[in-house]
Design a protein around this motif. Structure first.
Motif, PDB file in Angstrom:
ATOM      1  N   PHE A   1     -16.607 -10.801 -17.922  1.00  0.00           N
ATOM      2  CA  PHE A   1     -15.844 -11.349 -16.784  1.00  0.00           C
ATOM      3  C   PHE A   1     -14.403 -11.212 -17.098  1.00  0.00           C
ATOM      4  O   PHE A   1     -13.616 -10.890 -16.265  1.00  0.00           O
ATOM      5  CB  PHE A   1     -16.522 -12.473 -16.384  1.00  0.00           C
ATOM      6  N   ASN A   2     -14.346 -12.260 -17.952  1.00  0.00           N
ATOM      7  CA  ASN A   2     -12.752 -12.421 -18.245  1.00  0.00           C
ATOM      8  C   ASN A   2     -11.937 -11.259 -18.703  1.00  0.00           C
ATOM      9  O   ASN A   2     -10.849 -10.931 -18.250  1.00  0.00           O
ATOM     10  CB  ASN A   2     -12.770 -13.434 -19.638  1.00  0.00           C
ATOM     11  N   GLU A   3     -12.626 -10.489 -19.635  1.00  0.00           N
ATOM     12  CA  GLU A   3     -11.938  -9.144 -20.014  1.00  0.00           C
ATOM     13  C   GLU A   3     -11.600  -8.079 -18.990  1.00  0.00           C
ATOM     14  O   GLU A   3     -10.687  -7.555 -18.821  1.00  0.00           O
ATOM     15  CB  GLU A   3     -12.585  -8.727 -21.173  1.00  0.00           C
ATOM     16  N   SER A   4     -12.909  -8.088 -18.091  1.00  0.00           N
ATOM     17  CA  SER A   4     -12.588  -6.910 -17.088  1.00  0.00           C
ATOM     18  C   SER A   4     -11.633  -7.425 -16.254  1.00  0.00           C
ATOM     19  O   SER A   4     -10.677  -6.737 -15.483  1.00  0.00           O
ATOM     20  CB  SER A   4     -13.993  -7.055 -16.207  1.00  0.00           C
TER      21      SER A   4
ATOM     22  N   PHE B   1      -8.209  -5.248 -15.441  1.00  0.00           N
ATOM     23  CA  PHE B   1      -7.722  -4.755 -14.068  1.00  0.00           C
ATOM     24  C   PHE B   1      -6.407  -5.220 -13.739  1.00  0.00           C
ATOM     25  O   PHE B   1      -5.812  -4.447 -13.029  1.00  0.00           O
ATOM     26  CB  PHE B   1      -8.856  -5.528 -12.686  1.00  0.00           C
ATOM     27  N   VAL B   2      -5.973  -6.582 -13.911  1.00  0.00           N
ATOM     28  CA  VAL B   2      -4.635  -7.246 -13.604  1.00  0.00           C
ATOM     29  C   VAL B   2      -3.590  -6.420 -14.587  1.00  0.00           C
ATOM     30  O   VAL B   2      -2.526  -5.677 -14.128  1.00  0.00           O
ATOM     31  CB  VAL B   2      -4.736  -8.557 -13.902  1.00  0.00           C
TER      32      VAL B   2
ATOM     33  N   TYR C   1     -14.925  -4.850 -22.462  1.00  0.00           N
ATOM     34  CA  TYR C   1     -13.411  -4.869 -21.734  1.00  0.00           C
ATOM     35  C   TYR C   1     -13.213  -4.334 -20.452  1.00  0.00           C
ATOM     36  O   TYR C   1     -12.323  -5.044 -19.738  1.00  0.00           O
ATOM     37  CB  TYR C   1     -12.645  -4.077 -22.806  1.00  0.00           C
ATOM     38  N   ASP C   2     -14.222  -3.575 -20.181  1.00  0.00           N
ATOM     39  CA  ASP C   2     -13.829  -3.020 -18.655  1.00  0.00           C
ATOM     40  C   ASP C   2     -15.153  -2.980 -17.806  1.00  0.00           C
ATOM     41  O   ASP C   2     -15.184  -2.079 -16.907  1.00  0.00           O
ATOM     42  CB  ASP C   2     -13.277  -1.657 -18.967  1.00  0.00           C
TER      43      ASP C   2
END
Length: 373
Positions: free
Chosen positions: A208-211, A215-216, A316-317
């Motif tokens: 969740f954090n890395e995705s 995105f940002v 990561y994504d």
């Protein structure tokens, strides 16, 4: 007692700068036992050394003795940093407005480990950050020493260099010399990504954090290029990266099936070797047939292979398309978007996962199918 919280950004040193994996997390809590004292002690010492090396970017830019190349990098970084807060609504603080040259190619080395016949990582649990799939070391020698000990225990081990990190606002995080080697465009994306972690971080939910941060980073980089009147980046790099990650994820799923099968250790060991050779063949076929021979991942694919080396892929994504949908539904308003993401982050892990899957199923199942394994 010592308290320190670190979020360390991992990269696969053998891959080119366009591929990154897993953002690792480290936390120092109450120290118990000699081994904990030794481990946390090297983290505290390394972090202190880094903090002491910081210098304000503005002073370095104004200093006539600053090397012209470094000054140019820092000027570009200043502009990207200002854009991050003004346009992307990311935290407006001193992070990435200071610079530190630590005199080495990576700031930290992370050690990942798995059993010989499993893709489940050896986890390490800390206060605040929760459980994570690695241990980080400020010394490459210490990381290699830890890896050697785990290998002696029969584990698969992988050591990955870390080029940047964020302390989630606990300290004024510096731009590091390790962040400059990929160029100004890459430096801007790193700043956007790490500031996104400062804006929102959910303990114990790496994907969740890395995705979210990815995105940002991606949308922020697109807007940053538009603001400077630059053309959109080519899709070739991201397409090749996605295809490569797809190969690795498919290999990982086949390994999971193999390890769950009722085979002897010898049979699993032979199957494991065969699977890694298949991954190499599939990669070379893709490289030669569709990439025109571009060997951007040759070094990684030709190096020794094991389970631990596959751990970072897919984290990561995994949910990036979901955040794309949320951003569009928010009218492309960053503050509205962040509020919706924060609401997701406040749900229980089970509710959050179900919500992410629901959005994914409705939004773009074909695109997400590869990521959600």
């Amino acid at each position: 007692m010592l308290r320190l919280f670190l979020l360390l950004r991992s990269s696969l040193g053998a891959l080119d700068h366009s591929f990154r994996c897993l953002v690792p997390v480290l936390a120092l809590g109450l120290l118990n036992g000699c081994s904990s004292v030794n481990y946390y002690g090297q983290l505290a010492s390394g972090q202190l050394q880094l903090l002491q090396a910081r210098k304000p970017v503005a002073e370095l830019v104004a200093d006539p003795s600053t090397a012209p190349k470094l000054r140019q990098h820092l000027l570009q970084a200043e502009q990207a940093r200002a854009f991050a807060s003004a346009q992307l609504k990311l935290p407006d603080n001193r992070s990435y407005r200071v610079y530190a040259d630590i005199g080495r190619p990576f700031v930290v080395w992370n050690v990942f480990a798995t059993p010989e016949f499993s893709l489940e990582p050896q986890t390490h649990c800390f206060p605040i950050a929760g459980c994570v799939a690695y241990r980080g070391y400020y010394s490459q020698g210490a990381a290699r020493g830890a890896a050697a000990l785990q290998k002696q225990q029969g584990l698969d081990v992988y050591v990955g260099g870390v080029e940047a990190y964020s302390t989630l606002g606990w300290f004024d995080d510096p731009i590091l010399n390790t962040m400059l080697r990929w160029g100004d465009e890459r430096l801007a994306t790193v700043i956007f990504h790490e500031l996104a972690h400062q804006r929102l971080y959910v303990a114990d939910d790496t994907s969740f954090n890395e995705s979210f941060a990815t995105f940002v980073e991606q949308e922020g980089s697109r807007q940053w290029r538009v603001a400077r009147g630059l053309a959109a980046q080519t899709e070739d790099d991201s397409q090749q990266r996605d295809q490569f990650v797809g190969l690795v994820l498919a290999s990982r799923e086949r390994l999971k099936t193999l390890y769950a099968a009722p085979l002897t250790d010898a049979g699993k060991r032979a199957g494991k070797h065969a699977e890694f050779e298949r991954l190499r063949r599939d990669y070379r076929s893709l490289r030669d047939s569709q990439w025109g021979g571009n060997g951007r991942y040759d070094a990684w694919i030709n190096a020794p292979m094991n389970n631990a080396k596959l751990l970072p892929f897919g984290l990561y994504d995994q949910w990036v398309p979901v955040f794309e949908v949320l951003f569009a539904q928010s009218g492309r308003d960053w503050e509205v978007f962040y509020a919706r993401v924060e609401a997701l982050g406040q749900r229980s892990p089970e509710e959050r996962l179900q919500a992410l899957k629901s959005i994914a199923d409705k939004a773009a199942p074909s695109r997400l199918q590869q990521s959600i394994l």
